[in-house]
Design an enzyme around this catalytic site. Structure first.
Site, PDB file in Angstrom:
ATOM      1  N   GLY A 206       0.827  -1.200   0.000  1.00 42.77           N
ATOM      2  CA  GLY A 206       0.000   0.000   0.000  1.00 42.77           C
ATOM      3  C   GLY A 206       0.860   1.247   0.000  1.00 42.77           C
TER       4      GLY A 206
ATOM      5  N   GLY B 117       1.017   5.682   1.337  1.00 40.12           N
ATOM      6  CA  GLY B 117       0.494   6.866   1.992  1.00 40.12           C
ATOM      7  C   GLY B 117       0.861   8.077   1.162  1.00 40.12           C
TER       8      GLY B 117
ATOM      9  N   VAL C 158       4.815   1.034   0.455  1.00 38.11           N
ATOM     10  CA  VAL C 158       5.164  -0.033   1.391  1.00 38.11           C
ATOM     11  C   VAL C 158       5.103  -1.383   0.687  1.00 38.11           C
ATOM     12  CG1 VAL C 158       4.655  -1.108   3.608  1.00 38.11           C
ATOM     13  CG2 VAL C 158       4.191   1.329   3.285  1.00 38.11           C
TER      14      VAL C 158
ATOM     15  N   LYS D 107       9.578   0.396   3.475  1.00 35.20           N
ATOM     16  CA  LYS D 107       8.876   1.637   3.131  1.00 35.20           C
ATOM     17  C   LYS D 107       9.819   2.492   2.307  1.00 35.20           C
ATOM     18  CE  LYS D 107       5.751   3.358   5.539  1.00 35.20           C
ATOM     19  NZ  LYS D 107       4.828   3.976   6.521  1.00 35.20           N
TER      20      LYS D 107
ATOM     21  N   TYR E  37       7.504  -6.657   9.941  1.00 37.47           N
ATOM     22  CA  TYR E  37       6.289  -6.787   9.125  1.00 37.47           C
ATOM     23  C   TYR E  37       5.145  -7.339   9.968  1.00 37.47           C
ATOM     24  CZ  TYR E  37       3.003  -8.491   5.633  1.00 37.47           C
ATOM     25  OH  TYR E  37       1.871  -8.737   4.896  1.00 37.47           O
TER      26      TYR E  37
ATOM     27  N   ASP F 294       0.280  11.642  13.315  1.00 38.47           N
ATOM     28  CA  ASP F 294      -0.554  11.018  12.280  1.00 38.47           C
ATOM     29  C   ASP F 294      -1.132   9.690  12.771  1.00 38.47           C
ATOM     30  OD1 ASP F 294      -1.804  10.924   9.801  1.00 38.47           O
ATOM     31  OD2 ASP F 294      -0.088  10.065   8.761  1.00 38.47           O
TER      32      ASP F 294
ATOM     33  N   PRO G 145      -6.115   4.461  11.941  1.00 37.99           N
ATOM     34  CA  PRO G 145      -6.179   2.995  11.951  1.00 37.99           C
ATOM     35  C   PRO G 145      -5.102   2.327  11.107  1.00 37.99           C
ATOM     36  CG  PRO G 145      -8.383   3.913  11.778  1.00 37.99           C
ATOM     37  CD  PRO G 145      -7.435   5.068  11.647  1.00 37.99           C
TER      38      PRO G 145
ATOM     39  N   ASN H 189      -2.082   3.157  10.761  1.00 38.15           N
ATOM     40  CA  ASN H 189      -0.787   3.198  11.434  1.00 38.15           C
ATOM     41  C   ASN H 189      -0.763   2.392  12.725  1.00 38.15           C
ATOM     42  OD1 ASN H 189       0.580   4.699   9.532  1.00 38.15           O
ATOM     43  ND2 ASN H 189       0.085   6.663  10.479  1.00 38.15           N
TER      44      ASN H 189
ATOM     45  N   ASP I 110       5.056   4.405  11.841  1.00 32.49           N
ATOM     46  CA  ASP I 110       5.185   5.671  11.111  1.00 32.49           C
ATOM     47  C   ASP I 110       5.560   6.881  11.945  1.00 32.49           C
ATOM     48  OD1 ASP I 110       4.955   4.687   8.611  1.00 32.49           O
ATOM     49  OD2 ASP I 110       3.198   5.849   8.054  1.00 32.49           O
TER      50      ASP I 110
END
Length: 293
Positions: free
Chosen positions: A23, A25, A30, A45, A95, A139, A142, A144, A157
């Site tokens: 995914g 941000g 990532v 990341k 992970y 930040d 959910p 994170n 993060d």
């Protein structure tokens, strides 16, 4: 031509093969990667190309990541490595295959109250540790909050939002860092923030996880910011009647407009969670004793 995240699959960085795009941000992509030596899975990341070409941001990103890497706590994602290779700046982290975002309630039905209390305690523990080191996350949301195989919560993060904030303020641009639906009123107004800003964002996160709804919704950023500053949220029990008054009061205290009306610290939040657990289970509860083993 812009680089597509899928184009990086199967490349190797620091002995790690990028196996699957997980995914993205605002600032990074990532991937699930595996160590070429033992096959151990890790998360990588990678700074998005639009930011990777900015030397000042890369420097701030690395500095903040190095600060975050020193946050050694069972409920904070561990940063294993920071590097630049093949023109890509990246972080290597533990992970976790699940996240709170995957457990968000729908149609007023959400995770159990015990689970939500445990997540709150775990994340408050992480924030206590970070805030004591003068680090504000900025930040909380959910996505994170990651989950171990035992269902314990781990916060990810740290550092990226602060690095971006420092870069933007240095350029004189008018930009608020954070995810708009989870911003504290202080962030929405561009005011100085402290750890209580993270507590507000945690309140939004818990509201969403419990009810499936956000306390404030708008497609217009300025209207959404105004709502955070001025509008009271609908009580969570109006959306999910089975929630206890205890959990609702925790959420609404976190969502207080003024920082002075929230929990003063993440430690105070943990203490309240401990009292609630003790009262509802009929036995002494020590929220500080539970760590994922």
């Amino acid at each position: 031509m812009a680089l597509d995240p899928e184009e990086l699959l199967q490349i190797t960085l620091a002995g790690l093969t990028l196996e699957r795009f997980v995914g993205h941000g605002r600032f990074a992509w990532v991937y699930l990667a595996r160590n070429q030596d033992d096959g151990h899975p890790v998360a990588v990341k990678i700074l998005a190309p639009s930011y990777a070409g900015e030397p000042e941001f890369e420097g701030r990103f690395r500095n903040e990541a190095e600060t975050a890497s020193r946050l050694d706590h069972p409920h904070i994602v561990r940063i294993r490595d920071i590097g630049t290779e093949s023109g890509l700046t990246f972080l290597v982290m533990d992970y976790y295959p699940d996240s709170l975002a995957n457990r968000v309630g729908k149609d007023g039905v959400g995770p159990s109250e015990d689970f939500l209390m445990q997540v709150t305690d775990d994340i408050a523990g992480a924030l206590t540790f970070a805030h004591d080191a003068d680090i504000v996350h900025r930040d909380i949301k959910p996505d994170n909050i990651l989950l171990t195989q035992h269902g314990r919560a781990v916060l990810a993060d740290f550092g990226i939002a602060k690095a971006m904030s420092a870069l933007v303020s240095g350029t004189g641009a008018n930009m608020t860092i954070g995810t708009p639906h989870y911003l504290s009123p202080e962030q929405a107004q561009g005011l100085k923030i402290d750890g209580r800003s993270d507590l507000y964002s945690l309140g939004v996160t818990l509201y969403r996880a419990a009810t499936g709804a956000l306390p404030f919704r708008s497609v217009d950023w300025f209207e959404l910011a105004r709502m955070h500053v001025e509008d009271p949220p609908i009580r969570p029990t109006h959306i999910r009647p089975d929630l206890s008054g205890h959990l609702e009061n925790v959420i609404l205290t976190l969502l207080a407009k003024s920082p002075e009306d929230r929990y003063p610290t993440a430690t105070a939040l943990r203490q309240d969670i401990g009292r609630i657990r003790a009262a509802t289970t009929g036995r002494r509860s020590d929220p500080y004793s539970a760590v994922d083993g």
